[in-house]
Design a protein around this motif. Structure first.
Motif, PDB file in Angstrom:
ATOM      1  N   ASP A  11     -26.258 -32.733   2.614  1.00  0.00           N
ATOM      2  CA  ASP A  11     -25.387 -32.259   1.540  1.00  0.00           C
ATOM      3  C   ASP A  11     -24.403 -31.213   2.048  1.00  0.00           C
ATOM      4  O   ASP A  11     -23.232 -31.198   1.667  1.00  0.00           O
ATOM      5  CB  ASP A  11     -26.229 -31.678   0.393  1.00  0.00           C
ATOM      6  N   ASP A  14     -21.727 -32.988   4.034  1.00  0.00           N
ATOM      7  CA  ASP A  14     -20.799 -33.678   3.142  1.00  0.00           C
ATOM      8  C   ASP A  14     -19.810 -32.696   2.513  1.00  0.00           C
ATOM      9  O   ASP A  14     -18.622 -32.986   2.404  1.00  0.00           O
ATOM     10  CB  ASP A  14     -21.567 -34.417   2.047  1.00  0.00           C
ATOM     11  N   ASP A  15     -20.318 -31.551   2.107  1.00  0.00           N
ATOM     12  CA  ASP A  15     -19.451 -30.538   1.506  1.00  0.00           C
ATOM     13  C   ASP A  15     -18.421 -30.033   2.521  1.00  0.00           C
ATOM     14  O   ASP A  15     -17.253 -29.798   2.176  1.00  0.00           O
ATOM     15  CB  ASP A  15     -20.285 -29.356   1.005  1.00  0.00           C
ATOM     16  N   ARG A  18     -15.767 -32.672   2.982  1.00  0.00           N
ATOM     17  CA  ARG A  18     -14.905 -32.694   1.796  1.00  0.00           C
ATOM     18  C   ARG A  18     -13.892 -31.550   1.841  1.00  0.00           C
ATOM     19  O   ARG A  18     -12.703 -31.765   1.539  1.00  0.00           O
ATOM     20  CB  ARG A  18     -15.775 -32.588   0.533  1.00  0.00           C
ATOM     21  N   TRP A  21     -11.280 -32.401   4.357  1.00  0.00           N
ATOM     22  CA  TRP A  21     -10.413 -33.458   3.840  1.00  0.00           C
ATOM     23  C   TRP A  21      -9.391 -32.888   2.862  1.00  0.00           C
ATOM     24  O   TRP A  21      -8.222 -33.275   2.886  1.00  0.00           O
ATOM     25  CB  TRP A  21     -11.258 -34.541   3.181  1.00  0.00           C
ATOM     26  N   GLU A  22      -9.814 -31.967   2.016  1.00  0.00           N
ATOM     27  CA  GLU A  22      -8.877 -31.339   1.071  1.00  0.00           C
ATOM     28  C   GLU A  22      -7.801 -30.555   1.809  1.00  0.00           C
ATOM     29  O   GLU A  22      -6.641 -30.514   1.391  1.00  0.00           O
ATOM     30  CB  GLU A  22      -9.643 -30.447   0.095  1.00  0.00           C
ATOM     31  N   GLU A  51     -15.899 -39.520   1.646  1.00  0.00           N
ATOM     32  CA  GLU A  51     -15.488 -38.335   0.894  1.00  0.00           C
ATOM     33  C   GLU A  51     -14.068 -38.451   0.356  1.00  0.00           C
ATOM     34  O   GLU A  51     -13.642 -37.658  -0.483  1.00  0.00           O
ATOM     35  CB  GLU A  51     -15.588 -37.084   1.782  1.00  0.00           C
TER      36      GLU A  51
END
Length: 212
Positions: A11, A14-15, A18, A21-22, A51
């Protein structure tokens, strides 16, 4: 308990992805030139970044299309453009093809740009060879003076539809002797002759052989 990887939970990983990616979405063009961020973009265009939401990928595609030519000359940017070609719909493919056509010579003779053109040829072999041949046929020497340009011309010749193959062969008849003496042109001529023979374009084959 959440599974771990290298001491961090999945988790958490993944965060982190993300968040990265932003950050990429905030500056797509700059990210495409960055060694690490460009990998995220390439992954998103290849469908390997869960993501990235579909609408976000489309936003990134639109931004990349606006900068596609400039990025094609960059080591990391060209890698992302190659991945981008896999994600384009038919309309976007046609738009990209027009962009490549408009800057074909500098792309074909550039270390990174030629990789983008080669990727487009492999991705769209039914469209690209004819469109590009219409450009390089009028200035073939500028293309074949470069090894990468010569390779692209040869790929185009080998994948032309038969009717256009005949047109190209006829257009190059007067240049046969000069092509045969050119360090890269001889390979282009060999590819043209063998492709005509292989596909039964006999009139043009005979004409080319006669002029050798």
């Amino acid at each position: 308990q959440a599974p771990t990887y290298g001491g961090e939970s999945v988790d958490q990983l993944d965060d982190e992805v993300r968040m990265r990616w932003e950050a990429v979405l905030a500056d797509v063009g700059g990210s495409a030139r960055d060694p690490m961020a460009s990998q995220l973009l390439a992954g998103a265009f290849s469908g390997k970044l869960p993501e990235a939401a579909d609408h976000e990928v489309q936003m990134a595609i639109a931004s990349m299309m606006e900068q596609a030519i400039d990025l094609s000359f960059d080591a990391n940017g060209s890698h992302v453009i190659v991945a981008l070609l896999q994600a384009l719909n038919t309309e976007q493919q046609d738009a990209m093809l027009e962009l490549l056509r408009g800057q074909l010579l500098p792309l074909c003779t550039h270390e990174h740009g030629s990789r983008v053109v080669e990727a487009a040829l492999q991705k769209l072999p039914e469209k690209v060879p004819v469109v590009l041949a219409e450009v390089w046929l009028d200035d073939i020497w500028s293309y074949i003076d470069s090894p990468s340009g010569s390779d692209i011309v040869q790929f185009c010749v080998e994948n032309l539809p038969l009717d256009f193959l005949g047109i190209v062969a006829a257009a190059l008849e007067e240049k046969v002797e000069a092509l045969a003496r050119h360090r890269n042109g001889c390979r282009v001529l060999q590819k043209l002759v063998m492709t005509c023979l292989k596909n039964g374009v006999t009139d043009q084959f005979d004409s080319l052989i006669y002029r050798l």
